[in-house]
Enzyme design. Structure first.
Site, mmCIF file in Angstrom:
data_model
loop_
_atom_site.group_PDB
_atom_site.id
_atom_site.type_symbol
_atom_site.label_atom_id
_atom_site.label_comp_id
_atom_site.label_asym_id
_atom_site.label_seq_id
_atom_site.Cartn_x
_atom_site.Cartn_y
_atom_site.Cartn_z
ATOM 1 N N CYS A 76 0.650 -1.031 -0.142
ATOM 2 C CA CYS A 76 0.073 0.045 0.002
ATOM 3 C C CYS A 76 0.796 1.208 -0.058
ATOM 4 C CB CYS A 76 -0.885 0.049 1.094
ATOM 5 S SG CYS A 76 0.014 -0.128 2.766
ATOM 6 N N HIS A 111 -1.401 1.563 7.518
ATOM 7 C CA HIS A 111 -2.012 1.532 6.151
ATOM 8 C C HIS A 111 -1.995 2.833 5.453
ATOM 9 C CE1 HIS A 111 -4.355 -0.256 2.735
ATOM 10 N NE2 HIS A 111 -5.175 0.917 2.902
#
Length: 409
Positions: free
Chosen positions: A91, A357
């Site tokens: 990510c 994230h």
């Protein structure tokens, strides 16, 4: 056969056996109308006609649904607005790539006709796989694509990223900018050498690429000896400014972070600098200013650090403007122009250092809207949702980007 089974029927028996009373009555009515000279269809013709009409209606409905589905698919596929699949804790890479792929002048340059002709010279480089990714995002037909080629190339060149662990998006961004610059510089040098065999080139001309043109800025440092007030000047090139965040506050502004970065600092003890006039190390003040603002201003908020031996993340909500970021308070007196910057991309980080994230928010210059990129998931968002306490990297440009000029778009 059983004793009640029949194998011979009269016409009357057949009709009575096969038709119900309602159907027989319809036949009688039809026969009476026919004798009277009234034009009408038989019940069977009526039913067949109704069945045919229903089938045509169903077909038209299916065709309409297919047309609607095709139109919807066409609307969903927007150039430059494409999700990136996650290939295992990637990510951080996807978020950075989305921001670079939303940098319109970079995209225009790398997808331009001249660069397309020179692709063969970039084979086996970060620049080559990045240009192919740009092709997919801007000119491809898929709603999502996989950046595996970019990841494989990055992993082969830098061991830090050759694993499936979460990495720092800012460190990857710096690596990509340097790698793209080095690759494009080599291509430029090869082209120049072939075109001008008898001419010698200065190192400065060969160093310039679209990366330096867009992302490179210059800082000016003035050091002053606190004993004799002797001054020295030096300049430093940068592509990313890493800004400190005020401590022990819940909320601050981006200007507060910039002020901390550019504030005068005092070097003492082990940080003392050697004064040429005094001949010994002295306490020194350092004044930092911006002498050359870049076309693309990348601001990294220093959220990660250590408190003793423990890692920590600063969750301060840094408020920033989407338009008219004013850098004039931080410009050197040598800077003759003042610039106003517009935000066009953001890398966000949620969670902790080891269990976090990354996502990206990018403004489409083509559709004049903000989009949120969470790996393969893409959604349009309102302007007010761009502000977030999770902001990690900000991308500003000198004024808003115009509509992209890309061949084939």
């Amino acid at each position: 056969m059983g004793p009640t089974s029949k194998i011979h029927y009269t016409a009357r028996e057949f009709l009575l056996e096969m038709l119900d009373k309602g159907t027989i009555q319809e036949l009688r009515n039809w026969a009476g109308n026919t004798k009277a000279g009234t034009s009408c269809q038989s019940p069977y013709q009526s039913r067949e006609q109704a069945k045919l009409t229903q089938e045509q209606s169903d077909n038209n409905s299916c065709d309409h649904e297919m047309e609607t589905e095709d139109a919807s698919s066409s609307r969903c596929r927007r150039p430059g607005v494409c999700g990136l699949t996650n290939s295992g804790n990637s990510c951080y890479m996807n978020a950075v790539l989305q921001c670079l792929c939303s940098t319109v002048p970079l995209v225009e340059n790398l997808l331009g006709q001249k660069t397309r002709k020179e692709r063969v010279k970039c084979e086996g480089t970060v620049a080559m796989v990045f240009v192919r990714l740009l092709d997919e995002l801007w000119l491809g037909q898929s709603l999502t694509c996989g950046p595996e080629e970019v990841r494989s190339m990055v992993c082969s060149l830098h061991s830090q990223f050759d694993n499936y662990s979460q990495q720092d998006a800012q460190e990857l961004l710096l690596f990509l900018l340097n790698a793209l610059h080095d690759d494009l510089k080599k291509v430029k040098e090869r082209s120049s050498n072939r075109g001008h065999h008898s001419r010698r080139f200065s190192g400065t001309a060969g160093e310039s690429t679209i990366i330096t043109h867009l992302f490179e800025g210059q800082l000016k440092y003035v050091t002053i000896c606190m004993h004799c007030e002797h001054q020295t000047w030096s300049n430093q090139v940068f592509t990313i400014l890493s800004l400190p965040i005020p401590s022990d506050v819940y909320k601050c502004s981006l200007e507060d972070c910039l002020s901390l970065f550019f504030q005068q600092s005092i070097l003492t003890s082990g940080d003392q600098m050697l004064c040429r006039e005094c001949g010994v190390r002295r306490n020194t003040t350092v004044q930092t200013s911006l002498v050359k603002p870049p076309e693309i201003l990348v601001l990294h908020l220093k959220r990660f650090g250590f408190q003793g031996s423990n890692k920590r993340k600063l969750r301060t909500n840094v408020l920033f403007s989407l338009e008219n970021l004013d850098l004039s308070p931080f410009l050197s007196s040598c800077a003759t122009r003042q610039y106003s910057y517009s935000l066009y991309a953001v890398v966000n980080h949620t969670g902790d250092l080891d269990m976090g994230h990354y996502t990206a928010l990018c403004h489409s210059a083509l559709f004049r809207s903000w989009y949120r990129f969470d790996d393969a998931s893409v959604s349009e968002v309102q302007d007010y949702l761009v502000q977030s306490p999770n902001t990690y990297i900000l991308f500003y440009s000198r004024g808003a980007f115009p509509r992209p000029s890309i061949t084939g778009l």
